[in-house]
Structure formats: structure tokens, C-alpha cells
Design a protein around this motif. Structure first.
Motif, PDB file in Angstrom:
ATOM      1  N   ARG A 312      -9.076  -0.675   1.550  1.00 50.05           N
ATOM      2  CA  ARG A 312      -8.351   0.505   1.318  1.00 50.05           C
ATOM      3  C   ARG A 312      -7.116   0.157   1.239  1.00 50.05           C
ATOM      4  O   ARG A 312      -6.513  -0.740   1.302  1.00 50.05           O
ATOM      5  CB  ARG A 312      -8.291   1.639   2.309  1.00 50.05           C
ATOM      6  N   THR A 316       2.305   1.939  -1.318  1.00 50.02           N
ATOM      7  CA  THR A 316       3.611   2.304  -1.023  1.00 50.02           C
ATOM      8  C   THR A 316       5.678   2.607  -1.545  1.00 50.02           C
ATOM      9  O   THR A 316       5.456   1.077  -2.332  1.00 50.02           O
ATOM     10  CB  THR A 316       4.124   1.944   0.421  1.00 50.02           C
ATOM     11  N   SER A 330      -5.413  -1.995   4.496  1.00 44.10           N
ATOM     12  CA  SER A 330      -6.121  -2.075   5.091  1.00 44.10           C
ATOM     13  C   SER A 330      -7.437  -3.142   5.360  1.00 44.10           C
ATOM     14  O   SER A 330      -8.429  -2.096   4.595  1.00 44.10           O
ATOM     15  CB  SER A 330      -6.620  -0.546   5.566  1.00 44.10           C
ATOM     16  N   ILE A 340      -2.823  -4.681   8.628  1.00 41.58           N
ATOM     17  CA  ILE A 340      -2.480  -3.866   7.512  1.00 41.58           C
ATOM     18  C   ILE A 340      -2.187  -5.141   6.953  1.00 41.58           C
ATOM     19  O   ILE A 340      -0.538  -5.679   7.389  1.00 41.58           O
ATOM     20  CB  ILE A 340      -1.185  -3.636   7.686  1.00 41.58           C
ATOM     21  N   ALA A 407      -9.593  -1.541  10.679  1.00 39.13           N
ATOM     22  CA  ALA A 407      -8.839  -0.691  10.235  1.00 39.13           C
ATOM     23  C   ALA A 407      -9.171   0.394   9.261  1.00 39.13           C
ATOM     24  O   ALA A 407     -10.184   0.079   7.973  1.00 39.13           O
ATOM     25  CB  ALA A 407      -7.991  -1.650   9.227  1.00 39.13           C
ATOM     26  N   SER A 409      -7.528   3.510   7.579  1.00 41.85           N
ATOM     27  CA  SER A 409      -6.478   3.096   6.191  1.00 41.85           C
ATOM     28  C   SER A 409      -4.745   3.335   6.422  1.00 41.85           C
ATOM     29  O   SER A 409      -4.520   4.150   7.474  1.00 41.85           O
ATOM     30  CB  SER A 409      -6.730   4.539   4.839  1.00 41.85           C
ATOM     31  N   GLY A 410      -4.406   3.409   5.224  1.00 44.84           N
ATOM     32  CA  GLY A 410      -2.530   4.029   6.441  1.00 44.84           C
ATOM     33  C   GLY A 410      -1.905   4.215   4.542  1.00 44.84           C
ATOM     34  O   GLY A 410      -2.362   3.789   3.174  1.00 44.84           O
ATOM     35  N   TYR A 411      -0.918   4.656   4.956  1.00 43.92           N
ATOM     36  CA  TYR A 411       0.120   5.717   4.193  1.00 43.92           C
ATOM     37  C   TYR A 411       1.035   5.016   4.290  1.00 43.92           C
ATOM     38  O   TYR A 411       1.592   6.024   5.160  1.00 43.92           O
ATOM     39  CB  TYR A 411      -0.161   6.457   3.383  1.00 43.92           C
ATOM     40  N   TYR A 426      -0.711   4.988   9.969  1.00 48.10           N
ATOM     41  CA  TYR A 426      -2.661   3.355  10.131  1.00 48.10           C
ATOM     42  C   TYR A 426      -3.662   3.768  10.848  1.00 48.10           C
ATOM     43  O   TYR A 426      -2.827   4.881  12.002  1.00 48.10           O
ATOM     44  CB  TYR A 426      -2.482   2.185   9.660  1.00 48.10           C
ATOM     45  N   ASN A 427      -5.083   3.870  11.134  1.00 48.90           N
ATOM     46  CA  ASN A 427      -5.312   4.344  12.059  1.00 48.90           C
ATOM     47  C   ASN A 427      -6.348   3.205  12.105  1.00 48.90           C
ATOM     48  O   ASN A 427      -6.847   2.329  11.538  1.00 48.90           O
ATOM     49  CB  ASN A 427      -6.133   5.644  12.137  1.00 48.90           C
ATOM     50  N   TYR A 436       1.863   4.197  14.172  1.00 45.58           N
ATOM     51  CA  TYR A 436       2.718   3.942  12.312  1.00 45.58           C
ATOM     52  C   TYR A 436       3.690   2.951  13.207  1.00 45.58           C
ATOM     53  O   TYR A 436       3.900   2.710  14.596  1.00 45.58           O
ATOM     54  CB  TYR A 436       4.213   5.231  12.608  1.00 45.58           C
ATOM     55  N   ARG A 513     -10.470   8.780   8.480  1.00 44.16           N
ATOM     56  CA  ARG A 513      -9.037   7.585   8.158  1.00 44.16           C
ATOM     57  C   ARG A 513      -8.348   8.517   7.867  1.00 44.16           C
ATOM     58  O   ARG A 513      -7.665   9.720   7.757  1.00 44.16           O
ATOM     59  CB  ARG A 513     -10.532   7.450   6.152  1.00 44.16           C
TER      60      ARG A 513
END
Length: 542
Positions: A312, A316, A330, A340, A407, A409-411, A426-427, A436, A513
């Protein structure tokens, strides 16, 4: 041979002690049901873990220009359009022509392996004008069938003139092929595909794992900018980096291969013609400012390398300075760490010589970094071009009960929930844990020191089960796992387990995700139960 040199750098020994860093107190996120995907998987009688998932939605793409439509690609092959006003679904495309299925591609493969099927989907930044979008999917070339699409279900797809491309080779025994396609809808205002498709590139992979993945575009680029309509694509290592086959283990490090990389290409041959060159297959362009354009023997498409499964990608954006953005990956780790990482031009992320902030041993464990933390720049199996310091993640968590297996995904959040702004959320995919980090901490951790990591903050989840009695109220959960499990059963699944297994999560995977829409609002989507939920509030956890 160079492979011998690389292996000699590895420290053989017992795996180092590892654990998920202690998460600091954080936030409780409140979720509300947003979209219930139609049941696509098998509620009973599933013969593979993939079939037991109710709907393996793989992304949420909001149409550009403030439209009311969402594009929802599903691993099993469907691309659904969801109308936010009418709450109706339309099948826009279906890739699955395998066996007796009547979808687009007879060689389409999604039966086993978590990286198979329809992986990537994204709209061209100029989609509202040109109707173009891009996909990546996996094929089994051993299936005896035509390579191009069939239009049995989609008669408005013009298939005359579609030709496949020669697959780009990958060292060692190969099994599956990843395919990237450009689609042009001549009438993007309706929910019926009508137009053409064109194969952009095709790559060989060694196994069914870690395949052709996500396609992203720089959201701050505008017409005339060097990054306008330039695609960043993650390509997993195809399982090569953990293999005991010597000839393929170094593939993520080799600059003459496409696997284990982030690529940067211009899909449209008419775009940036004065600042790029045409690819070997004649189907896309390569920017002149890519890092290895002038390196003899290297693939010019490579933007970053030494990656296992960067499945992913996300940009940012600094709200105060939109041009000051970062590409973040991720990355699914092997046996020790999930990661990450901030992706830099030309950077080497170390795999399979590094994972997390440690060295990898020959038995795929990890051990502390050597005093001289440099690895060779590997052009091919025998040639090197000096040494380089690996680039390390800014966040890691371990394969333990406070972490997880992969991992997700993360935003960076930028929506309406004030308490979440400036935080990168993220998760973990299998356990459904969410954390976070302050984005400023992540930037500070990107300092070249492998010991520097951003602080992880714990996230709890507040959720009201719509099937509970009215007086049940909202319940607090440590992870998404029990929420997904509950809904998985409520939706009628008779499967004993949810969509596969993990070392930490056990015989189930929540398969969770995160994603964001164009307004910066964040959603939690889970493939096992086929649900998409929106984050509507955040409060400090007591």
C-alpha cells in the motif's frame, strides 16, 4: 559471484529479541456503518481461504470532481460502482474469466495466495476529462486461453487491436504474471464501461505471493508539473527475498529486475514527451529524472528498491505547504517486523538483508545491525556499484500479541475530525489493531538513524452493532477483530475461519485496511465481513 558476497554480509545466528514498542495513550475512534458490500464470496462450502471472505474489497476510489460515485475494486475480479445518493451498486467491470466464469480474462487467477486477483485500481488524475483509469491484476500463464480480454459481459468494450506485451523477465523459476492495463471510458458520466483497453506492462513473478500492487498519483501535481499524471507503482518481490533458492533471493536488491521495487512511469505515451524516454515495450514513458536512468544495466523504471511487499502506497500532504509531500509505504514484513517507511528517490530499503531496523539471518530471523552498516549496490548477479547505507522505517511493530502479522495501510488524516488532524493512522491487517503516530514524529524519525522511530499511540474503537438491541449502546473494542468476526457471522457465513490465518491472529484474519476519500475522511474496510465503516469522532482514551 556477487551473491556469495551478499550472503557473506549476513550474520548467522539466533533471532534477536523483538517486540512491539509500547504504544502511548491515544484516541478512541468512533465508527459508523457506511457501505455494506454485496456478498461475493461463499457463505458456505469455501474450499480456499480466499473464497471464505464475504467481499474482498481492495480499495475505495472516489471519482474526481466532487462526484457522488465510488469505485470499489474487489480482489475476486469485480469493479463495482457505488452511488452515494441511491446506495446502489453497479458492476462496472469483472476481470474473472477463469474457468466457467464469463469475465474479462481467462487467465485471471485468484484462487489461492493473498496477493492474487485484482490488486490495483486508480483513476487518472484527469479522469473527468479523459475517462482513463489503471489496473493491475495477476494471471496464470499456464492456462491455455487467449491473453487479451473477452467482452462477453461487456459488449461495449472494444477488443479489436488489444495486444499483450512481452513479459519482463525475473531471475529464477517463475510462476505468475502481473499485468498493468490502461482503460479509456469514452463516456465516463454513466455506470457502463464503453471504450478501449491497452496493456501497459507485464512482469514475471517467482511465486503467487507479493505481486503487482497499488498504483498512486501525486495528488498535488497539476498540469505542467513534472509529476502530473506520473504513476508510482508498488511491485512485491514475488516471495523471492525469503527463498532458499540462491538465484532468486537477491531479486529485491538487483537493479536489473522489477520485483521488490517501487516503480515510477508515465502510462500515457503523449505525456511529458520532452522529458522522458519510451520504454522497451513501447507502451509507456520513463521520466528522465528517475534515479537509475543513467546506471548501466539497471531498470530505468525503478524509483526505490530493496522491498519485500510494499503493498500500500499513500502520499502525505503538508496542509501548510502542499508541495512538501512524502510517499509512504505500508510494508508487510517476513518473520519479525512490520513497517511504515517513507519512500525516497533511489533509496535502498535493505530487504532481504534488512527487516525493520535489524539485519536478516540466513534462516530468515533477525539480529542486530553490523557495526559497518553498508550493503552493496547490486546491478545484477555479478556486478556491483559501490556500497550504500540502507534506509530504515519510521514505524515498526513486532509479530506479537500487541502487534500483528502484516502492515495493512496508513494515511495522514485531514478530514473533519479535529482531534485526528496531523496524525498518520495505520493498522495491522490480520489482528485489526490500529495505531497513529504524529506526522511530525515520523518526519523527525526519517533521519538515517535506524534506532529512531516515531512514537506509536494506541487506538481503541467505539462501535454500535446495528443488530444489537437499542439499549445495548456503543461498545469499546481494543481491535477491529471482534467487530469483523461478529459481522462475518451475522451476514450468514458458515465458514469456520475468516479468510485465512496468521501467526499472531491464529486461524482467522480480520483482513482490515484503511483509506481516505477526497475530503480526507477516513474509512476502515474489512474484507472478511465485506464492510466499510467511517470514522466519525475521536476522543482521548480514558
Amino acid at each position: 559471484m556477487f551473491v556469495t558476497t551478499v550472503w557473506a554480509l549476513w550474520t548467522v545466528g539466533a533471532a534477536a529479541q523483538y517486540w512491539t514498542p509500547q504504544a502511548l495513550p491515544g484516541l478512541t475512534l468512533e465508527l459508523e456503518e457506511s457501505i455494506t458490500m454485496p456478498v461475493i464470496g461463499k457463505l458456505e462450502g469455501a474450499t480456499t481461504a480466499n473464497e471464505s471472505a464475504i467481499a474482498r474489497v481492495n480499495a475505495i476510489r472516489e471519482e474526481t470532481g466532487g462526484s457522488h460515485r465510488l469505485f470499489l475494486p474487489v480482489v475476486s475480479g469485480e469493479v463495482l460502482i457505488y452511488d452515494k445518493k441511491t446506495k446502489a451498486f453497479t458492476t462496472y467491470l469483472d476481470f474473472n474469466g477463469h474457468g466457467d466464469n464469463r469475465g474479462l480474462f481467462k487467465k485471471f487467477y485468484t484462487l489461492s495466495g493473498y496477493g492474487n486477483g485484482l490488486n490495483g485500481f486508480n483513476l487518472d488524475p484527469d479522469y473527468a476529462t479523459n475517462g482513463r483509469f489503471y489496473t493491475t491484476h495477476m494471471e496464470d500463464p499456464s492456462i491455455e486461453a487467449p491473453g487479451g480480454p473477452q467482452n462477453t459481459l461487456f459488449p461495449n468494450l472494444k477488443i479489436d487491436g488489444y495486444t499483450t506485451t512481452p513479459p519482463i523477465s525475473t531471475p529464477g523459476p517463475v510462476m505468475h504474471q502481473g499485468v498493468m492495463i490502461e482503460w479509456t471510458d469514452t463516456n465516463p458520466s454513466n455506470n457502463t464501461f464503453e471504450g478501449t483497453s491497452r496493456e501497459v506492462v507485464r512482469i514475471w513473478f517467482n511465486t503467487r505471493n507479493h505481486q503487482f500492487g497499488e498504483i498512486v498519483f501525486n495528488p498535488t501535481a497539476r498540469r505542467g508539473d513534472p509529476d502530473w499524471r506520473v504513476a508510482y507503482i508498488d511491485v512485491g518481490d514475488g516471495g523471492s527475498g525469503e527463498s532458499r533458492i540462491v538465484e532468486i533471493r537477491s531479486n529485491p536488491q538487483r537493479l536489473d529486475t522489477m520485483v521488490g521495487k517501487v516503480l515510477r512511469i508515465i502510462p500515457d505515451l503523449k505525456e511529458h514527451a520532452g522529458s522522458s524516454t519510451v520504454s522497451e515495450n513501447g507502451r509507456y514513458r520513463i521520466p528522465n529524472d528517475n534515479p537509475f536512468v543513467t546506471t548501466p544495466g539497471a531498470r530505468k523504471e525503478i524509483w526505490a528498491y530493496g522491498l519485500r511487499n510494499p503493498h500500500r502506497l499513500a502520499f502525505t500532504i503538508d496542509p501548510a505547504n502542499p508541495k512538501n509531500n512524502r510517499l509512504v509505504a505500508s510494508i508487510c514484513g517476513l518473520n519479525t517486523w512490520e513497517m511504515i517507511s517513507i519512500i525516497h528517490k533511489g533509496a535502498n530499503y535493505g530487504f532481504p538483508l534488512r527487516e525493520g531496523n535489524e539485519a536478516v539471518t540466513l534462516d530468515n530471523g533477525t539480529t542486530p545491525l553490523p557495526a559497518d552498516d553498508k550493503i552493496p549496490v547490486m546491478i545484477d548477479a555479478t556486478q556491483t556499484a559501490g556500497m550504500v547505507a540502507p534506509v530504515y522505517p519510521v514505524v515498526i511493530w513486532g509479530h506479537d500479541m500487541r502487534g500483528g502479522d502484516c502492515a495493512g495501510s496508513g494515511y495522514l488524516y485531514s478530514g473533519s475530525v479535529a482531534a485526528l488532524r496531523g496524525k498518520f493512522v495505520y493498522n495491522d491487517l490480520t489482528t485489526g489493531r490500529i495505531w497513529y503516530s504524529e506526522y511530525s514524529d515520523m518526519l523527525a524519525a526519517d533521519d538515517g538513524n535506524p534506532k529512531t522511530m516515531a512514537n506509536m499511540h494506541e487506538v481503541k474503537i467505539l462501535w454500535n452493532d446495528p443488530h444489537d438491541t437499542p439499549d445495548a449502546g456503543k461498545q469499546l473494542y481494543d481491535t477491529m477483530f471482534p467487530i469483523v468476526r461478529k459481522t462475518f457471522l451475522q451476514r450468514g457465513s458458515k465458514s469456520e475461519n475468516m479468510n485465512g490465518r496468521g501467526r499472531v491472529s491464529g486461524e482467522h484474519r480480520a483482513d482490515v485496511r484503511l483509506t481516505v476519500d477526497q475530503a480526507g475522511e477516513m474509512y476502515v474496510y474489512s474484507k472478511s465481513d465485506g464492510m466499510i465503516r467511517r470514522i466519525i469522532a475521536a476522543t482521548p482514551t480514558r
